[in-house]
Design a protein around this motif. Sequence first.
Motif, PDB file in Angstrom:
ATOM      1  N   HIS A 188      21.964 -19.485  -8.652  1.00 19.23           N
ATOM      2  CA  HIS A 188      21.874 -18.705  -7.240  1.00 19.23           C
ATOM      3  C   HIS A 188      22.561 -17.226  -7.252  1.00 19.23           C
ATOM      4  O   HIS A 188      23.715 -17.262  -7.073  1.00 19.23           O
ATOM      5  CB  HIS A 188      22.609 -19.745  -6.193  1.00 19.23           C
ATOM      6  CG  HIS A 188      22.516 -19.040  -4.783  1.00 19.23           C
ATOM      7  ND1 HIS A 188      21.404 -18.622  -4.165  1.00 19.23           N
ATOM      8  CD2 HIS A 188      23.327 -18.799  -3.797  1.00 19.23           C
ATOM      9  CE1 HIS A 188      21.542 -18.456  -2.992  1.00 19.23           C
ATOM     10  NE2 HIS A 188      22.725 -18.156  -2.756  1.00 19.23           N
ATOM     11  N   ARG A 189      22.056 -16.418  -7.748  1.00 22.82           N
ATOM     12  CA  ARG A 189      22.454 -15.113  -7.820  1.00 22.82           C
ATOM     13  C   ARG A 189      22.077 -14.275  -6.511  1.00 22.82           C
ATOM     14  O   ARG A 189      20.814 -14.377  -6.020  1.00 22.82           O
ATOM     15  CB  ARG A 189      22.006 -14.587  -9.269  1.00 22.82           C
ATOM     16  CG  ARG A 189      22.366 -15.145 -10.542  1.00 22.82           C
ATOM     17  CD  ARG A 189      22.102 -14.209 -11.634  1.00 22.82           C
ATOM     18  NE  ARG A 189      22.492 -14.969 -12.836  1.00 22.82           N
ATOM     19  CZ  ARG A 189      22.696 -14.347 -13.956  1.00 22.82           C
ATOM     20  NH1 ARG A 189      22.371 -12.976 -13.931  1.00 22.82           N
ATOM     21  NH2 ARG A 189      23.150 -14.641 -14.982  1.00 22.82           N
ATOM     22  N   ARG A 190      23.037 -13.490  -6.253  1.00 25.45           N
ATOM     23  CA  ARG A 190      22.748 -12.627  -4.891  1.00 25.45           C
ATOM     24  C   ARG A 190      22.818 -11.270  -5.544  1.00 25.45           C
ATOM     25  O   ARG A 190      23.584 -10.667  -6.193  1.00 25.45           O
ATOM     26  CB  ARG A 190      23.918 -12.762  -4.033  1.00 25.45           C
ATOM     27  CG  ARG A 190      23.978 -13.930  -3.261  1.00 25.45           C
ATOM     28  CD  ARG A 190      25.515 -14.750  -3.134  1.00 25.45           C
ATOM     29  NE  ARG A 190      26.655 -13.647  -3.019  1.00 25.45           N
ATOM     30  CZ  ARG A 190      27.622 -13.735  -3.439  1.00 25.45           C
ATOM     31  NH1 ARG A 190      27.967 -15.041  -4.414  1.00 25.45           N
ATOM     32  NH2 ARG A 190      28.712 -12.872  -3.523  1.00 25.45           N
ATOM     33  N   HIS A 191      21.606 -10.623  -5.120  1.00 26.28           N
ATOM     34  CA  HIS A 191      21.524  -9.087  -5.454  1.00 26.28           C
ATOM     35  C   HIS A 191      22.383  -8.331  -4.545  1.00 26.28           C
ATOM     36  O   HIS A 191      22.020  -7.974  -3.283  1.00 26.28           O
ATOM     37  CB  HIS A 191      19.900  -8.610  -5.531  1.00 26.28           C
ATOM     38  CG  HIS A 191      19.771  -7.301  -5.719  1.00 26.28           C
ATOM     39  ND1 HIS A 191      18.668  -6.698  -5.339  1.00 26.28           N
ATOM     40  CD2 HIS A 191      20.543  -6.295  -6.413  1.00 26.28           C
ATOM     41  CE1 HIS A 191      18.570  -5.399  -5.879  1.00 26.28           C
ATOM     42  NE2 HIS A 191      19.551  -5.092  -6.591  1.00 26.28           N
ATOM     43  N   ILE A 192      23.363  -7.705  -5.031  1.00 25.64           N
ATOM     44  CA  ILE A 192      24.481  -7.246  -3.994  1.00 25.64           C
ATOM     45  C   ILE A 192      24.183  -5.347  -4.167  1.00 25.64           C
ATOM     46  O   ILE A 192      24.544  -4.993  -3.004  1.00 25.64           O
ATOM     47  CB  ILE A 192      25.700  -7.688  -4.257  1.00 25.64           C
ATOM     48  CG1 ILE A 192      26.199  -7.124  -5.705  1.00 25.64           C
ATOM     49  CG2 ILE A 192      25.904  -8.953  -4.082  1.00 25.64           C
ATOM     50  CD1 ILE A 192      27.986  -7.105  -5.816  1.00 25.64           C
ATOM     51  N   ASN A 193      23.733  -4.903  -4.885  1.00 24.64           N
ATOM     52  CA  ASN A 193      23.632  -3.660  -5.105  1.00 24.64           C
ATOM     53  C   ASN A 193      22.504  -3.251  -6.185  1.00 24.64           C
ATOM     54  O   ASN A 193      22.681  -3.796  -7.123  1.00 24.64           O
ATOM     55  CB  ASN A 193      25.143  -2.861  -5.373  1.00 24.64           C
ATOM     56  CG  ASN A 193      25.210  -1.561  -5.165  1.00 24.64           C
ATOM     57  OD1 ASN A 193      24.234  -0.751  -4.628  1.00 24.64           O
ATOM     58  ND2 ASN A 193      26.370  -1.046  -4.944  1.00 24.64           N
ATOM     59  N   SER A 194      21.937  -2.093  -6.216  1.00 24.39           N
ATOM     60  CA  SER A 194      21.348  -0.995  -6.989  1.00 24.39           C
ATOM     61  C   SER A 194      21.629   0.299  -6.849  1.00 24.39           C
ATOM     62  O   SER A 194      21.700   0.605  -5.600  1.00 24.39           O
ATOM     63  CB  SER A 194      19.874  -1.427  -6.910  1.00 24.39           C
ATOM     64  OG  SER A 194      19.465  -2.663  -7.230  1.00 24.39           O
ATOM     65  N   ALA A 195      21.803   1.111  -8.049  1.00 25.93           N
ATOM     66  CA  ALA A 195      21.867   2.667  -7.724  1.00 25.93           C
ATOM     67  C   ALA A 195      21.193   3.092  -8.982  1.00 25.93           C
ATOM     68  O   ALA A 195      21.020   2.654  -9.725  1.00 25.93           O
ATOM     69  CB  ALA A 195      23.532   2.763  -7.797  1.00 25.93           C
ATOM     70  N   PHE A 196      21.109   4.576  -8.762  1.00 23.55           N
ATOM     71  CA  PHE A 196      20.256   5.263  -9.469  1.00 23.55           C
ATOM     72  C   PHE A 196      21.519   6.747  -9.973  1.00 23.55           C
ATOM     73  O   PHE A 196      21.626   7.224  -8.892  1.00 23.55           O
ATOM     74  CB  PHE A 196      19.141   5.805  -9.009  1.00 23.55           C
ATOM     75  CG  PHE A 196      18.070   4.711  -8.829  1.00 23.55           C
ATOM     76  CD1 PHE A 196      17.421   4.066  -9.989  1.00 23.55           C
ATOM     77  CD2 PHE A 196      18.018   4.076  -7.629  1.00 23.55           C
ATOM     78  CE1 PHE A 196      16.504   2.900  -9.416  1.00 23.55           C
ATOM     79  CE2 PHE A 196      17.191   2.963  -7.388  1.00 23.55           C
ATOM     80  CZ  PHE A 196      16.464   2.373  -8.538  1.00 23.55           C
ATOM     81  N   MET A 197      21.585   6.763 -11.085  1.00 20.54           N
ATOM     82  CA  MET A 197      22.430   8.056 -11.458  1.00 20.54           C
ATOM     83  C   MET A 197      21.963   9.015 -12.471  1.00 20.54           C
ATOM     84  O   MET A 197      21.089   8.545 -13.346  1.00 20.54           O
ATOM     85  CB  MET A 197      23.668   7.441 -12.134  1.00 20.54           C
ATOM     86  CG  MET A 197      24.303   6.272 -11.252  1.00 20.54           C
ATOM     87  SD  MET A 197      26.080   5.616 -11.953  1.00 20.54           S
ATOM     88  CE  MET A 197      26.318   4.187 -10.986  1.00 20.54           C
ATOM     89  N   THR A 198      22.367  10.200 -12.220  1.00 21.03           N
ATOM     90  CA  THR A 198      21.404  11.243 -13.231  1.00 21.03           C
ATOM     91  C   THR A 198      22.870  11.910 -13.987  1.00 21.03           C
ATOM     92  O   THR A 198      23.907  12.225 -13.601  1.00 21.03           O
ATOM     93  CB  THR A 198      21.056  12.335 -11.962  1.00 21.03           C
ATOM     94  OG1 THR A 198      20.184  11.925 -11.421  1.00 21.03           O
ATOM     95  CG2 THR A 198      20.511  13.301 -13.147  1.00 21.03           C
TER      96      THR A 198
END
Length: 601
Positions: A278-288
């Motif tokens: 049971h995995r919870r997706h807590i964040n996504s980010a995009f970095m340059t």
Amino acid sequence: MAEGEGYRNPTEVQMSQLVLPCHTNQRGELSVGQLLKWIDTTACLSAERHAGCPCVTASMDDIYFEHTISVGQVVNIKAKVNRAFNSSMEVGIQVASEDLCLEKQWSVCKALATFVAHRELSKVKLRQTTPRTEEEKTEHSVAAERRRMRLVYADTIKDLLTNCVIQDDLESRDCSDMVPAEKTRVESVELVLPPHANHQGNTFGGQIMAWMENVATIAASRLCRAHPTLKAIEMFHFRGPSHVGDRLVFKAIVNNAFKHSMEVGVSVEAYRQEAEAHRRHINSAFMTFVVLDAEDQPQTLPWIRPQPGDGERRYREASARKKIRLDRQYIVSCKQTEMPLSVPWDPSNQVYLSYNNVSSLKMLVAKDNWVLSSETSQIRLYTLEEDKFLSFHLEMLVHVDATQAFLLLSDLCRRPEWDKHCRHFLLCQHTTLGGSAIICPMAYEEEPIFLSISIRSVCDLETQSVELVQQVDEDDAIYHIISPALGGDTKPQDFVVLASRRKPCDNGDPYVIALRSVTLPTHRETPEYRRGETICSGFCFWREGDQLTKVSYYNQATPGFLNYVTTNVAGLSSEFYTTFKACEQFLLDNRNDLAPSLQTL
Ligand code: COA
Ligand code: ADP
């Protein structure tokens, strides 16, 4: 009260840190992950000072890093609450680096974070902040507009990515000298321990950002085989909390490499040991990231070959995000004086242009150096001289409900009604000097006037037409306005104007109607008309009582306006007053008569 006169914002928190070798990255500079932890902590303490209870990071707006910070330098971080909403607050953070030997300071970045206050048993209702300085008033006012943009951000980006036709040369490229994206893939796990969390056991947002930056840097290094520098982090939202004892899985990969920069995406999932499935997706980010040479110049990066399927989708989406990011950075953070008068309107920048439209007007309104120039028939005329602009605003009290006044004036199509007692109706602008449009009712008993420098030579005016070109959303619309030829001109003028209306975010906020020029491919300049432009103008309405509203009309004029404004300011003309009186009459005449299409508030 100005800063430096003993006043200090009660929510302000400062942190100063000496950068030691243990804080640095592989380039010997302060690691961005460490900086993010300090930023988050300072901001959190500021939010908690206002809320009086524990707070968690809900989101972080885009951050652009202007400078790197070396060992031995000091990082100075200042955070204060710009505005409190219901349970959330916007915290503004400024980061500067200080060279102790040279006695110099540099701005490193600015950040805006949203914190949400949590109490165990009840939902928090925060008390409002009271802005005192001009800067605080501006931030307080614009924060409401930024919140609006933030809350639709994920949907906006999703819509844009879905609708964006991205042309790339993926198929035609010679794949042999490309780095397979797969080679940059990183997966890493972290166990959340008590030092990573607050006293309630919630993981610090800054700690998660630091872990994300770590895996993103590894992915970026695998593409360039060098030590990359993080230049920007895209706005992101902490979708859900994580706690002490959680396992956090970080996955990163280079989504796309442009000539001098690359986008790395990171996603974070949390799970408990006993429920790994049971995995919870807590964040996504995009970095340059960029790779800098010895002279700090960005180096050329290798091409990337994405995996078929998700990889190719992310590759294309990274291109689209790059465009959106540039639009956003340009429109949102550009100074008013650096913006062209008319900015192209397209689906990828509409949210930012609306934001820019409203925030420019709010910034003008929040200025504290307005000077009362004159008062006639209970209409006050204020002026403000700043930079290249002379601005003015007219203010009056009208016996009409604030919502009603707002609704009546926000429908530009009703403007031709404004001169029903008069012979002429004008909307005009001094175009050649790149001045600002006055979208204002002009009603005159004797002679036609309008807010431009060539007033008196106007004659033979016909009715203008106002066409609703596009109802962008409930509160934003684009109009094409045609007004008669100005004095000395053979051509009528036309304007393409974005009108953005906003109701108050809470008590004390005004209703706002902001106007600025945009360009539309369907309504290009034609030889038939002279194109007029406005950079910042509009109305504000403050409820002063039941059926009593303070109505203000603002206009940021260019030097071409000076002559006309000073004529009015010096009392040599009463045209501003006549015009504004006509507006009052329009409101009074229609106080009980709302267009059904506008009764949406
Ligand atoms: N950006 C900024 N604020 C946001 C937001 C976003 N993307 N999404 C929601 N909010 C604000 C809402 O505007 C609302 O503010 P208001 O009360 O002032 O009107 C507030 O968050 C609560 O919104 P609500 O809809 O009741 O809750 P939610 O289900 O959207 O939850 C969080 C929002 C932030 C509480 C929830 O996502 C969360 O717990 N995230 C993890 C926070 C955390 O633990 N951070 C540390 C790192 S893990
Ligand atoms: P999306 O796939 O739409 O970009 P996600 O939230 O799933 O959104 O992921 C965000 C980013 O995290 C991706 O763009 C990618 O760069 C990275 N990522 C996601 N899943 C993986 C994975 N399994 N391995 C490596 N990186 C990943």
